[in-house]
Design an enzyme around this catalytic site. Sequence first.
Site, PDB file in Angstrom:
ATOM      1  N   ILE A  48      -9.209  -8.695   2.780  1.00 34.48           N
ATOM      2  CA  ILE A  48      -9.362  -7.684   1.737  1.00 34.48           C
ATOM      3  C   ILE A  48      -8.038  -7.542   0.988  1.00 34.48           C
ATOM      4  O   ILE A  48      -6.969  -7.541   1.607  1.00 34.48           O
ATOM      5  CB  ILE A  48      -9.726  -6.325   2.383  1.00 34.48           C
ATOM      6  CG1 ILE A  48     -11.032  -6.440   3.181  1.00 34.48           C
ATOM      7  CG2 ILE A  48      -9.801  -5.218   1.330  1.00 34.48           C
ATOM      8  CD1 ILE A  48     -11.226  -5.356   4.221  1.00 34.48           C
ATOM      9  N   CYS A  49      -8.114  -7.402  -0.336  1.00 35.45           N
ATOM     10  CA  CYS A  49      -6.926  -7.059  -1.123  1.00 35.45           C
ATOM     11  C   CYS A  49      -7.369  -6.134  -2.253  1.00 35.45           C
ATOM     12  O   CYS A  49      -8.413  -5.506  -2.177  1.00 35.45           O
ATOM     13  CB  CYS A  49      -6.195  -8.301  -1.625  1.00 35.45           C
ATOM     14  SG  CYS A  49      -7.057  -9.207  -2.921  1.00 35.45           S
ATOM     15  N   ARG A  50      -6.563  -6.070  -3.315  1.00 37.42           N
ATOM     16  CA  ARG A  50      -6.885  -5.165  -4.417  1.00 37.42           C
ATOM     17  C   ARG A  50      -8.064  -5.676  -5.226  1.00 37.42           C
ATOM     18  O   ARG A  50      -8.990  -4.931  -5.536  1.00 37.42           O
ATOM     19  CB  ARG A  50      -5.654  -4.989  -5.310  1.00 37.42           C
ATOM     20  CG  ARG A  50      -5.874  -4.083  -6.492  1.00 37.42           C
ATOM     21  CD  ARG A  50      -4.578  -3.865  -7.268  1.00 37.42           C
ATOM     22  NE  ARG A  50      -4.841  -3.143  -8.505  1.00 37.42           N
ATOM     23  CZ  ARG A  50      -5.174  -3.715  -9.647  1.00 37.42           C
ATOM     24  NH1 ARG A  50      -5.289  -5.030  -9.722  1.00 37.42           N
ATOM     25  NH2 ARG A  50      -5.402  -2.993 -10.715  1.00 37.42           N
ATOM     26  N   MET A  80     -10.531  -3.956  -3.199  1.00 31.44           N
ATOM     27  CA  MET A  80     -10.618  -2.500  -3.096  1.00 31.44           C
ATOM     28  C   MET A  80     -11.008  -1.854  -4.425  1.00 31.44           C
ATOM     29  O   MET A  80     -11.563  -0.760  -4.433  1.00 31.44           O
ATOM     30  CB  MET A  80      -9.296  -1.923  -2.586  1.00 31.44           C
ATOM     31  CG  MET A  80      -9.008  -2.262  -1.131  1.00 31.44           C
ATOM     32  SD  MET A  80     -10.286  -1.677   0.024  1.00 31.44           S
ATOM     33  CE  MET A  80     -10.030   0.099  -0.063  1.00 31.44           C
TER      34      MET A  80
END
Length: 101
Positions: free
Chosen positions: A65-67, A94
Amino acid sequence: MNHLDTIEPSELRSRLQAGEQPNMIDVREDEEVAEGMISGAKHIPLGQLPQHTDELDPEQEWILICRSGYRSERACEYLQQLGFRHVVNMTGGMLQWNSES
């Protein structure tokens, strides 16, 4: 180039709501995770991932998961090169996770 599996934030949310506890790694930087993380995710900034791979079981599924989904895609590719079989990129990151909540 290996095929990269992906998961939509809505699908991950459904799995969590169903009681699953998938292995999740948030590769964002400290100041980004300070704004909130998915409950149960492990925080390992992308630049520190090489120092932490020995803590991860290469036979298990890992959701990254990242931005926005770009850094987590790079992390997936890196882990695949190390022989991890079940890495999954959360598309939209996210930004999409928060827009659906």
